[in-house]
Scaffold this motif. Structure first.
Motif, PDB file in Angstrom:
ATOM      1  N   ASP A   1       0.823  -1.205   0.000  1.00 18.88           N
ATOM      2  CA  ASP A   1       0.000   0.000   0.000  1.00 18.88           C
ATOM      3  C   ASP A   1       0.858   1.257   0.000  1.00 18.88           C
ATOM      4  O   ASP A   1       2.096   1.200  -0.092  1.00 18.88           O
ATOM      5  CB  ASP A   1      -0.972  -0.020   1.185  1.00 18.88           C
ATOM      6  CG  ASP A   1      -0.266   0.086   2.539  1.00 18.88           C
ATOM      7  OD1 ASP A   1       0.954   0.355   2.581  1.00 18.88           O
ATOM      8  OD2 ASP A   1      -0.942  -0.094   3.570  1.00 18.88           O
ATOM      9  N   CYS A   2       0.207   2.400   0.136  1.00 23.89           N
ATOM     10  CA  CYS A   2       0.896   3.687   0.047  1.00 23.89           C
ATOM     11  C   CYS A   2       1.833   3.939   1.212  1.00 23.89           C
ATOM     12  O   CYS A   2       2.684   4.847   1.158  1.00 23.89           O
ATOM     13  CB  CYS A   2      -0.121   4.818  -0.049  1.00 23.89           C
ATOM     14  SG  CYS A   2      -1.249   4.914   1.377  1.00 23.89           S
ATOM     15  N   LYS A   3       1.711   3.146   2.269  1.00 24.83           N
ATOM     16  CA  LYS A   3       2.619   3.270   3.412  1.00 24.83           C
ATOM     17  C   LYS A   3       3.717   2.218   3.385  1.00 24.83           C
ATOM     18  O   LYS A   3       4.391   1.976   4.380  1.00 24.83           O
ATOM     19  CB  LYS A   3       1.831   3.177   4.717  1.00 24.83           C
ATOM     20  CG  LYS A   3       0.902   4.362   4.946  1.00 24.83           C
ATOM     21  CD  LYS A   3       0.321   4.371   6.352  1.00 24.83           C
ATOM     22  CE  LYS A   3      -0.438   5.658   6.612  1.00 24.83           C
ATOM     23  NZ  LYS A   3      -0.965   5.739   7.988  1.00 24.83           N
TER      24      LYS A   3
ATOM     25  N   ASP B   1      -6.040   3.488  -0.186  1.00 30.62           N
ATOM     26  CA  ASP B   1      -4.805   4.266  -0.191  1.00 30.62           C
ATOM     27  C   ASP B   1      -5.101   5.759  -0.007  1.00 30.62           C
ATOM     28  O   ASP B   1      -4.337   6.482   0.637  1.00 30.62           O
ATOM     29  CB  ASP B   1      -4.039   4.051  -1.504  1.00 30.62           C
ATOM     30  CG  ASP B   1      -3.106   2.852  -1.411  1.00 30.62           C
ATOM     31  OD1 ASP B   1      -3.023   2.235  -0.333  1.00 30.62           O
ATOM     32  OD2 ASP B   1      -2.463   2.524  -2.424  1.00 30.62           O
TER      33      ASP B   1
ATOM     34  N   CYS C   1      -3.399   7.648   3.119  1.00 34.57           N
ATOM     35  CA  CYS C   1      -2.311   8.592   2.831  1.00 34.57           C
ATOM     36  C   CYS C   1      -2.745   9.966   2.333  1.00 34.57           C
ATOM     37  O   CYS C   1      -1.915  10.875   2.240  1.00 34.57           O
ATOM     38  CB  CYS C   1      -1.359   7.978   1.797  1.00 34.57           C
ATOM     39  SG  CYS C   1      -0.549   6.466   2.359  1.00 34.57           S
ATOM     40  N   HIS C   2      -4.018  10.108   1.986  1.00 35.57           N
ATOM     41  CA  HIS C   2      -4.441  11.393   1.392  1.00 35.57           C
ATOM     42  C   HIS C   2      -5.654  11.992   2.096  1.00 35.57           C
ATOM     43  O   HIS C   2      -6.371  12.802   1.510  1.00 35.57           O
ATOM     44  CB  HIS C   2      -4.715  11.202  -0.105  1.00 35.57           C
ATOM     45  CG  HIS C   2      -3.523  10.667  -0.859  1.00 35.57           C
ATOM     46  ND1 HIS C   2      -2.386  11.412  -1.069  1.00 35.57           N
ATOM     47  CD2 HIS C   2      -3.290   9.447  -1.404  1.00 35.57           C
ATOM     48  CE1 HIS C   2      -1.498  10.687  -1.740  1.00 35.57           C
ATOM     49  NE2 HIS C   2      -2.024   9.493  -1.956  1.00 35.57           N
TER      50      HIS C   2
END
Length: 434
Positions: A106-108, A309, A313-314
């Motif tokens: 994932d984004c992390k 995501d 993260c956003h």
């Protein structure tokens, strides 16, 4: 005396053995129905759509095929399906390939098991198939994405390429092609795609009015029974009991102190507050306040289509409210359930009028939501591990279809005095882990 006693004992034992009744298995019988030419009309479950695509494996384990397999044990004939190539990655309603369970980062930069596509795109070459042949007919008229009013629409193949693969001609109707097979027994699972389409789009699409639903359903039943066929119809379940609507928790917004302070400073003017720890996500709700934002309620549903995501993260679901298409509000849930209730009343009424068997799918899905044990294995609607649903979160997998097919078989047996054996669902696969 000892010898005579021994002989008497042996003789008595022989008589007992010779008189013991032999067990004879119950003979398979179709009862008062004729399974020779079986036809089923419906949507994705009927077709074998699972893991978000139509594939050969899914078709082999479609609801229609599994019922046909059991009917063949009591005189059912050949049952043809518009099969996809066995080597194909399949194709879904959005042009995607089928899903499989794999590893995703994932984004992390956290890697975990997750549904991932078999290929970047679906296999559009299957839409080049022209499978209809004069003199031969199909038994499975399950069409992914087919809303009920499309069943009688002339030229529907131009709208739905899944049907175009085996339509008899460009101006054909699904109902007309099914009736042309001269069925002796039929099954209907119509309306499933209507309620799924509404629910999966977050209530942004409409639902066919009950009066229109009744008109089409009656036309379908009238045409099929006009051939002299008997049949079984299925009511519609509450699809919000599937993993697509129950997997992401509404209170999954976990905040530390700085994040909670930031959100409190943003939303204080509209009376929304946050705390350290678990919080409800923020969703878009036009007109509710100046920000068109509020916290999602515990009895509302976040959809599996929510881009996680963006959440991780956003700041989706916090600074940026979750859009309407990714959740079902209380009003939308009630609207959906009201329509399901109305549709089911119509289905039961028409079935009673035409002497059809009725399988209630609602209790089956409710039992999965609650969880039950089948042959020593717990089955539930838990995403991935529950054992009954495929990786798209709404379609049943092969094991789930086998269990649902048994519900049809039990009702057929009871209505028509048949003795069709049930399926051993334990022989069918669930989600495969890498």
């Amino acid at each position: 005396m000892k010898t005579n006693t021994l002989l008497l004992t042996l003789f008595t034992g022989l008589v007992f053995v010779s008189c013991k009744p032999k067990y004879e298995a119950e003979e398979n019988s179709p009862g008062e129905m004729n399974p020779e030419r079986f036809v089923m009309i419906g949507g994705g479950t009927t077709a074998g759509y699972m893991d978000n695509a139509l594939t050969a494996k899914g078709q082999e384990n479609s609801l229609a095929q599994l019922i046909a397999n059991q009917l063949s044990l009591t005189g059912g004939g050949d049952f043809r399906q518009p099969l996809v190539s066995s080597g194909s990655v399949g194709i879904g309603l959005q042009g995607n390939s089928a899903l499989q369970l794999g590893y995703k980062t994932d984004c992390k930069d956290v890697t975990s098991l997750s549904p991932v596509p078999l290929a970047e795109n679906g296999d559009i070459t299957i839409f080049q198939d022209q499978l209809y042949q004069s003199g031969s007919s199909f038994g499975n008229y399950g069409i992914p994405g087919m809303l009920i009013d499309k069943t009688t629409l002339y030229g529907y193949s131009s709208e739905n390429l899944f049907y175009a693969r085996f339509a008899s001609e460009a101006n054909a109707t699904v109902l007309g092609d099914a009736v042309a097979t001269s069925p002796t027994f039929f099954a209907l699972y119509l309306g499933e795609e209507d309620i799924l389409y509404y629910a999966k789009t977050g209530g942004l699409t409409g639902l066919i009015p009950p009066a229109s639903f009744e008109s089409v359903y009656r036309a379908v039943v009238t045409a099929l029974t006009g051939t002299g066929a008997k049949g079984i119809v299925a009511t519609l379940p509450d699809v919000t009991q599937t993993p697509f609507f129950r997997t992401i928790p509404t209170n999954g917004l976990t905040l530390d102190a700085p994040s909670a302070d930031l959100l409190n400073s943003i939303y204080s003017t509209v009376g929304i507050s946050f705390q350290v720890g678990a919080n409800a996500f923020v969703v878009n709700d036009p007109g509710v306040n100046a920000f068109n934002a509020r916290k999602i309620l515990p009895d509302e549903y976040l959809l599996l289509s929510l881009p996680l995501d963006s959440v991780k993260c956003h700041q989706m679901g916090s600074v940026f409210p979750i859009k309407n298409q990714h959740y079902l509000s209380l009003d939308e849930i009630q609207n959906l359930r009201d329509h399901i209730t109305a549709y089911n009343s119509i289905i039961r009424e028409i079935a009673a009028e035409y002497g059809l068997a009725v399988v209630e799918t609602g209790p089956f899905y409710e039992n999965l939501q609650n969880g039950f044990v089948y042959n020593g294995v717990t089955m539930s609607s838990t995403f991935v591990s529950g054992g009954a649903f495929s990786l798209d979160g709404t379609s049943l997998n092969a094991k789930g279809n086998a269990l649902l097919a048994n519900e049809f078989i039990k009702v057929i047996n009871a209505k028509f005095g048949a003795t069709i054996p049930q399926i051993n669902a334990g022989n069918y696969t669930a989600v495969l882990f890498p």
